[in-house]
Design a protein around this motif. Structure first.
Motif, PDB file in Angstrom:
ATOM      1  N   ALA A 132      10.217  -2.674   6.326  1.00 19.59           N
ATOM      2  CA  ALA A 132       8.835  -2.326   5.976  1.00 19.59           C
ATOM      3  C   ALA A 132       7.846  -3.111   6.827  1.00 19.59           C
ATOM      4  O   ALA A 132       6.819  -2.579   7.267  1.00 19.59           O
ATOM      5  CB  ALA A 132       8.585  -2.581   4.493  1.00 19.59           C
ATOM      6  N   ARG A 133       8.134  -4.384   7.061  1.00 20.66           N
ATOM      7  CA  ARG A 133       7.252  -5.197   7.914  1.00 20.66           C
ATOM      8  C   ARG A 133       7.247  -4.657   9.346  1.00 20.66           C
ATOM      9  O   ARG A 133       6.192  -4.554   9.978  1.00 20.66           O
ATOM     10  CB  ARG A 133       7.692  -6.667   7.909  1.00 20.66           C
ATOM     11  N   HIS A 134       8.415  -4.297   9.855  1.00 23.53           N
ATOM     12  CA  HIS A 134       8.491  -3.740  11.208  1.00 23.53           C
ATOM     13  C   HIS A 134       7.691  -2.439  11.291  1.00 23.53           C
ATOM     14  O   HIS A 134       6.972  -2.200  12.265  1.00 23.53           O
ATOM     15  CB  HIS A 134       9.957  -3.475  11.586  1.00 23.53           C
ATOM     16  N   THR A 135       7.842  -1.590  10.266  1.00 20.55           N
ATOM     17  CA  THR A 135       7.136  -0.306  10.257  1.00 20.55           C
ATOM     18  C   THR A 135       5.627  -0.518  10.212  1.00 20.55           C
ATOM     19  O   THR A 135       4.867   0.136  10.933  1.00 20.55           O
ATOM     20  CB  THR A 135       7.583   0.539   9.055  1.00 20.55           C
ATOM     21  N   HIS A 136       5.181  -1.454   9.359  1.00 22.90           N
ATOM     22  CA  HIS A 136       3.752  -1.713   9.253  1.00 22.90           C
ATOM     23  C   HIS A 136       3.183  -2.177  10.587  1.00 22.90           C
ATOM     24  O   HIS A 136       2.123  -1.706  11.035  1.00 22.90           O
ATOM     25  CB  HIS A 136       3.502  -2.754   8.162  1.00 22.90           C
ATOM     26  N   ASP A 137       3.878  -3.079  11.245  1.00 28.04           N
ATOM     27  CA  ASP A 137       3.395  -3.565  12.536  1.00 28.04           C
ATOM     28  C   ASP A 137       3.362  -2.426  13.561  1.00 28.04           C
ATOM     29  O   ASP A 137       2.413  -2.294  14.336  1.00 28.04           O
ATOM     30  CB  ASP A 137       4.281  -4.701  13.031  1.00 28.04           C
ATOM     31  N   THR A 138       4.402  -1.591  13.555  1.00 26.26           N
ATOM     32  CA  THR A 138       4.453  -0.469  14.495  1.00 26.26           C
ATOM     33  C   THR A 138       3.319   0.517  14.236  1.00 26.26           C
ATOM     34  O   THR A 138       2.685   1.021  15.177  1.00 26.26           O
ATOM     35  CB  THR A 138       5.805   0.249  14.383  1.00 26.26           C
ATOM     36  N   GLN A 143     -12.129  -2.424   8.811  1.00 21.26           N
ATOM     37  CA  GLN A 143     -12.450  -1.079   8.331  1.00 21.26           C
ATOM     38  C   GLN A 143     -11.638  -0.020   9.078  1.00 21.26           C
ATOM     39  O   GLN A 143     -11.161   0.950   8.480  1.00 21.26           O
ATOM     40  CB  GLN A 143     -13.948  -0.821   8.494  1.00 21.26           C
ATOM     41  N   ASP A 144     -11.472  -0.213  10.386  1.00 17.88           N
ATOM     42  CA  ASP A 144     -10.689   0.743  11.177  1.00 17.88           C
ATOM     43  C   ASP A 144      -9.231   0.758  10.733  1.00 17.88           C
ATOM     44  O   ASP A 144      -8.607   1.817  10.652  1.00 17.88           O
ATOM     45  CB  ASP A 144     -10.783   0.393  12.665  1.00 17.88           C
ATOM     46  N   ARG A 145      -8.674  -0.420  10.442  1.00 23.34           N
ATOM     47  CA  ARG A 145      -7.288  -0.494   9.986  1.00 23.34           C
ATOM     48  C   ARG A 145      -7.111   0.228   8.650  1.00 23.34           C
ATOM     49  O   ARG A 145      -6.166   0.990   8.450  1.00 23.34           O
ATOM     50  CB  ARG A 145      -6.860  -1.960   9.854  1.00 23.34           C
ATOM     51  N   LEU A 146      -8.026  -0.008   7.711  1.00 20.61           N
ATOM     52  CA  LEU A 146      -7.935   0.641   6.402  1.00 20.61           C
ATOM     53  C   LEU A 146      -8.088   2.149   6.517  1.00 20.61           C
ATOM     54  O   LEU A 146      -7.384   2.910   5.827  1.00 20.61           O
ATOM     55  CB  LEU A 146      -8.997   0.072   5.454  1.00 20.61           C
ATOM     56  N   VAL A 160      -4.788  -0.964  16.223  1.00 24.84           N
ATOM     57  CA  VAL A 160      -5.403  -2.096  15.525  1.00 24.84           C
ATOM     58  C   VAL A 160      -5.431  -3.286  16.476  1.00 24.84           C
ATOM     59  O   VAL A 160      -4.430  -3.578  17.151  1.00 24.84           O
ATOM     60  CB  VAL A 160      -4.605  -2.439  14.238  1.00 24.84           C
ATOM     61  N   ASP A 161      -6.553  -3.960  16.548  1.00 30.48           N
ATOM     62  CA  ASP A 161      -6.703  -5.095  17.454  1.00 30.48           C
ATOM     63  C   ASP A 161      -5.629  -6.148  17.180  1.00 30.48           C
ATOM     64  O   ASP A 161      -5.246  -6.399  16.038  1.00 30.48           O
ATOM     65  CB  ASP A 161      -8.086  -5.721  17.276  1.00 30.48           C
ATOM     66  N   ARG A 162      -5.151  -6.774  18.249  1.00 28.07           N
ATOM     67  CA  ARG A 162      -4.079  -7.749  18.125  1.00 28.07           C
ATOM     68  C   ARG A 162      -4.430  -8.887  17.170  1.00 28.07           C
ATOM     69  O   ARG A 162      -3.587  -9.345  16.392  1.00 28.07           O
ATOM     70  CB  ARG A 162      -3.729  -8.324  19.500  1.00 28.07           C
ATOM     71  N   ALA A 163      -5.667  -9.346  17.190  1.00 28.14           N
ATOM     72  CA  ALA A 163      -6.061 -10.453  16.318  1.00 28.14           C
ATOM     73  C   ALA A 163      -5.852 -10.088  14.853  1.00 28.14           C
ATOM     74  O   ALA A 163      -5.319 -10.878  14.063  1.00 28.14           O
ATOM     75  CB  ALA A 163      -7.520 -10.822  16.560  1.00 28.14           C
ATOM     76  N   LEU A 164      -6.247  -8.884  14.469  1.00 29.97           N
ATOM     77  CA  LEU A 164      -6.085  -8.454  13.086  1.00 29.97           C
ATOM     78  C   LEU A 164      -4.624  -8.174  12.772  1.00 29.97           C
ATOM     79  O   LEU A 164      -4.151  -8.475  11.679  1.00 29.97           O
ATOM     80  CB  LEU A 164      -6.930  -7.204  12.822  1.00 29.97           C
ATOM     81  N   ARG A 165      -3.900  -7.623  13.724  1.00 28.51           N
ATOM     82  CA  ARG A 165      -2.481  -7.333  13.500  1.00 28.51           C
ATOM     83  C   ARG A 165      -1.714  -8.626  13.238  1.00 28.51           C
ATOM     84  O   ARG A 165      -0.916  -8.716  12.295  1.00 28.51           O
ATOM     85  CB  ARG A 165      -1.914  -6.603  14.719  1.00 28.51           C
ATOM     86  N   PHE A 166      -1.961  -9.647  14.044  1.00 27.04           N
ATOM     87  CA  PHE A 166      -1.270 -10.919  13.859  1.00 27.04           C
ATOM     88  C   PHE A 166      -1.685 -11.572  12.538  1.00 27.04           C
ATOM     89  O   PHE A 166      -0.861 -12.144  11.827  1.00 27.04           O
ATOM     90  CB  PHE A 166      -1.547 -11.860  15.035  1.00 27.04           C
ATOM     91  N   HIS A 175     -11.142 -13.198  17.546  1.00 29.49           N
ATOM     92  CA  HIS A 175     -11.395 -13.313  16.115  1.00 29.49           C
ATOM     93  C   HIS A 175     -11.438 -11.925  15.482  1.00 29.49           C
ATOM     94  O   HIS A 175     -11.714 -10.930  16.155  1.00 29.49           O
ATOM     95  CB  HIS A 175     -12.726 -14.037  15.869  1.00 29.49           C
ATOM     96  N   VAL A 176     -11.191 -11.882  14.187  1.00 28.94           N
ATOM     97  CA  VAL A 176     -11.197 -10.625  13.437  1.00 28.94           C
ATOM     98  C   VAL A 176     -12.627 -10.310  13.004  1.00 28.94           C
ATOM     99  O   VAL A 176     -13.336 -11.185  12.497  1.00 28.94           O
ATOM    100  CB  VAL A 176     -10.282 -10.719  12.203  1.00 28.94           C
TER     101      VAL A 176
END
Length: 200
Positions: free
Chosen positions: A138-144, A180-183, A151-157, A173-174
């Protein structure tokens, strides 16, 4: 919140005596109800569960959830009587073993029906939803998904709880717009999945 830890401690003589008294009372209740019950072996240890700070600074974080999940969590909490949202129905901590065995594997892989037996109600069969699914997966899928949704790398990490050790990570920085874009992307995935299910 924090990380769930457990400590195994040897029972004292007084604790063993309390256990024996409770076991005798349990057997007596069974006999009075016309049932038979075998005496269980007295335990030697007890497990204490407690919350402690996470293992590192990036593990403790806030993660925003999309609107569909807000609605589902709100609905869940309206009838939930326990202190934490993700206790077992009996009000105990979910541990890796009991969650995987009792919930995740039957839901993902399916389960066979069982007839009623002494001391056990009948059990319905469950069709598999996603055989082989794991929480790590699930974590791998979410990151993918976040990568696919740009999604910007800062927010992804930050979302995944990863520490960043390079120069880019030091300066990026986030922002609220990133969140909002991620959601919005997660909400869109949920809605597409619902449309696909309705079309089948």
């Amino acid at each position: 919140m924090g990380a769930l830890h457990e400590i195994e401690s040897e029972l004292t003589d007084d604790e063993i005596e309390v256990w024996r008294q409770r076991e005798a009372a349990r057997i007596e209740r069974a006999l009075q109800a016309g049932k038979t019950s075998r005496a269980r072996k007295a335990p030697k240890h007890r497990i204490e569960l407690f919350l402690d700070p996470p293992k590192n600074r990036t593990s403790a974080r806030e993660v925003d959830v999309p609107p569909f999940l807000v609605r589902k969590l709100t609905q869940h909490l309206k009838t939930w009587e326990h202190e934490y949202a993700f206790f077992t129905p009996g009000g105990q901590w979910w541990r890796r073993g009991n969650f995987t065995r009792q919930q995740l594997r039957p839901a993902a892989d399916g389960r066979l029906a069982l007839p009623a037996s002494r001391g056990h109600a009948p059990r319905e069969a469950w069709e598999p939803i996603l055989p082989g699914f794991t929480m790590r997966g699930a974590r791998h899928t979410h990151d993918t998904w976040m990568k696919e949704d740009r999604v910007d790398r800062a927010l992804r990490f930050s979302t995944m709880g990863w520490a960043v050790a390079d120069i880019e990570g030091t300066y990026e920085h986030v922002t609220p717009q990133m969140g909002q874009d991620r959601l919005a992307a997660l909400q869109a995935r949920w809605e597409r999945a619902g449309q696909a299910v309705q079309a089948t």
